[in-house]
Design a protein around this motif. Structure first.
Motif, PDB file in Angstrom:
ATOM      1  N   ALA A 115      -7.478  -5.001  -6.480  1.00  0.00           N
ATOM      2  CA  ALA A 115      -6.021  -4.911  -6.480  1.00  0.00           C
ATOM      3  C   ALA A 115      -5.562  -3.470  -6.649  1.00  0.00           C
ATOM      4  O   ALA A 115      -4.606  -3.024  -5.999  1.00  0.00           O
ATOM      5  CB  ALA A 115      -5.446  -5.782  -7.597  1.00  0.00           C
ATOM      6  N   ASP A 151      -6.021  -1.696  -3.374  1.00  0.00           N
ATOM      7  CA  ASP A 151      -5.098  -2.195  -2.351  1.00  0.00           C
ATOM      8  C   ASP A 151      -3.672  -1.700  -2.603  1.00  0.00           C
ATOM      9  O   ASP A 151      -2.962  -1.314  -1.672  1.00  0.00           O
ATOM     10  CB  ASP A 151      -5.101  -3.722  -2.326  1.00  0.00           C
ATOM     11  CG  ASP A 151      -6.373  -4.296  -1.716  1.00  0.00           C
ATOM     12  OD1 ASP A 151      -7.119  -3.542  -1.063  1.00  0.00           O
ATOM     13  OD2 ASP A 151      -6.625  -5.502  -1.913  1.00  0.00           O
ATOM     14  N   GLU A 152      -3.263  -1.711  -3.874  1.00  0.00           N
ATOM     15  CA  GLU A 152      -1.870  -1.404  -4.215  1.00  0.00           C
ATOM     16  C   GLU A 152      -1.627   0.091  -4.435  1.00  0.00           C
ATOM     17  O   GLU A 152      -0.504   0.568  -4.278  1.00  0.00           O
ATOM     18  CB  GLU A 152      -1.460  -2.183  -5.463  1.00  0.00           C
ATOM     19  CG  GLU A 152      -1.503  -3.697  -5.277  1.00  0.00           C
ATOM     20  CD  GLU A 152      -1.286  -4.453  -6.575  1.00  0.00           C
ATOM     21  OE1 GLU A 152      -0.749  -3.844  -7.541  1.00  0.00           O
ATOM     22  OE2 GLU A 152      -1.649  -5.639  -6.637  1.00  0.00           O
ATOM     23  N   PRO A 167      -1.188   1.973  -7.167  1.00  0.00           N
ATOM     24  CA  PRO A 167       0.042   2.152  -7.945  1.00  0.00           C
ATOM     25  C   PRO A 167       0.276   3.599  -8.359  1.00  0.00           C
ATOM     26  O   PRO A 167      -0.660   4.358  -8.611  1.00  0.00           O
ATOM     27  CB  PRO A 167      -0.210   1.268  -9.177  1.00  0.00           C
ATOM     28  CG  PRO A 167      -1.706   1.214  -9.299  1.00  0.00           C
ATOM     29  CD  PRO A 167      -2.195   1.180  -7.887  1.00  0.00           C
ATOM     30  N   THR A 184      -1.487  -3.336 -12.258  1.00  0.00           N
ATOM     31  CA  THR A 184      -2.006  -4.325 -11.315  1.00  0.00           C
ATOM     32  C   THR A 184      -2.288  -5.696 -11.920  1.00  0.00           C
ATOM     33  O   THR A 184      -2.555  -6.641 -11.181  1.00  0.00           O
ATOM     34  CB  THR A 184      -3.308  -3.820 -10.661  1.00  0.00           C
ATOM     35  OG1 THR A 184      -4.323  -3.696 -11.662  1.00  0.00           O
ATOM     36  CG2 THR A 184      -3.100  -2.473 -10.002  1.00  0.00           C
TER      37      THR A 184
END
Length: 257
Positions: free
Chosen positions: A9, A12-13, A15, A205
């Motif tokens: 995550a 993918d993100e 942040p 996340t």
């Protein structure tokens, strides 16, 4: 979400993480967050906090080189994060060495961080217990600080990570241990501070307990891998960053106890 799955995550993100860390740690913290897969921003001016913090997925506050202007920025950033439901992490670096630093750490703690990360001596002192810390170095074992960690977690409704040869994590009810790493890790300045920044990324996340656990595991896995290639602290740092980038979710699962 299972802790180790947060690595997927995170990548993918990607942040954005608001990293309010100390002068010594800025470079390594930024590189650690980047190598793991997130995006760091080292923003400290109080004049920017109200606009910038809400843009971020997580906030990391480290008081290593605290000053009055920085403390004002940190307390404001924590308040803004709380208003916008942005998880934030507190690293009370050597907070026991002066009355000013102790007061700053307690005021930030009262603002209810999602995660508190520190060495055993820092966690003991934060809970009001006597410790044997010297400056930024711990003089106490992780085991000795487990009770203090549970008490802090319960009192402030937070997750407390006690870092050392075997890390300990608790939210007052659940607990976990993470093993691995390398004896070279304490010889690289501000590596622990950079872990706090990484926790801020993971907190963006997923749930705080899982996020802290994933960050602890990611560090241990990278430390173990880097030690097999390093010839000393200098080359260890280089290989550590590479190992952070190369780590996979299944690798993290293997070090969580």
């Amino acid at each position: 979400m299972v802790a180790h799955a947060l690595l997927t995550a995170l990548r993918d993100e990607k942040p954005l993480v608001h990293c309010m860390t100390n002068y010594v740690a800025m470079n390594i913290a930024a590189n650690v967050v980047l190598a793991a897969g997130a995006s760091p921003a080292m923003v400290h001016a109080a004049e920017e906090v109200a606009e910038f913090t809400p843009l971020c997925g997580g906030l990391s506050i480290n008081i290593g080189t605290i000053s009055a202007p920085w403390f004002a920025s940190m307390t404001e950033a924590a308040a803004v994060a709380n208003t916008h439901d942005i998880p934030w992490v507190l690293d009370p670096v050597a907070h026991f060495i002066s009355a000013y630093r102790r007061g700053a750490a307690q005021k930030l703690l009262a603002q209810r961080p999602a995660i508190v990360r520190g060495n055993a001596s820092e966690i003991l002192a934060l809970a009001g217990e006597a410790g044997a810390g010297k400056g930024v170095d711990s003089g106490d074992s992780v085991t000795a600080a487990q009770g203090a960690a549970r008490a802090l977690a319960t009192q402030f409704d937070t997750v407390v990570a006690v870092t050392g040869p075997v890390d300990y994590l608790t939210d007052g009810k659940r607990e976990a241990e993470v093993s691995g790493g390398s004896v070279l890790m304490p010889q690289v300045t501000a590596l622990g501070c950079s872990q706090t920044a990484l926790m801020g990324a993971y907190a963006a996340t997923g749930p705080a307990f899982d996020a802290a656990l994933a960050a602890l595991a990611h560090f241990k896995v990278a430390g173990t891998a880097a030690a097999t290639r390093a010839h000393g602290p200098g080359s260890f740092q280089m290989h550590f960053l590479d190992a952070l980038a190369a780590a996979q979710p299944d690798d993290l699962a293997g070090v969580i106890g």
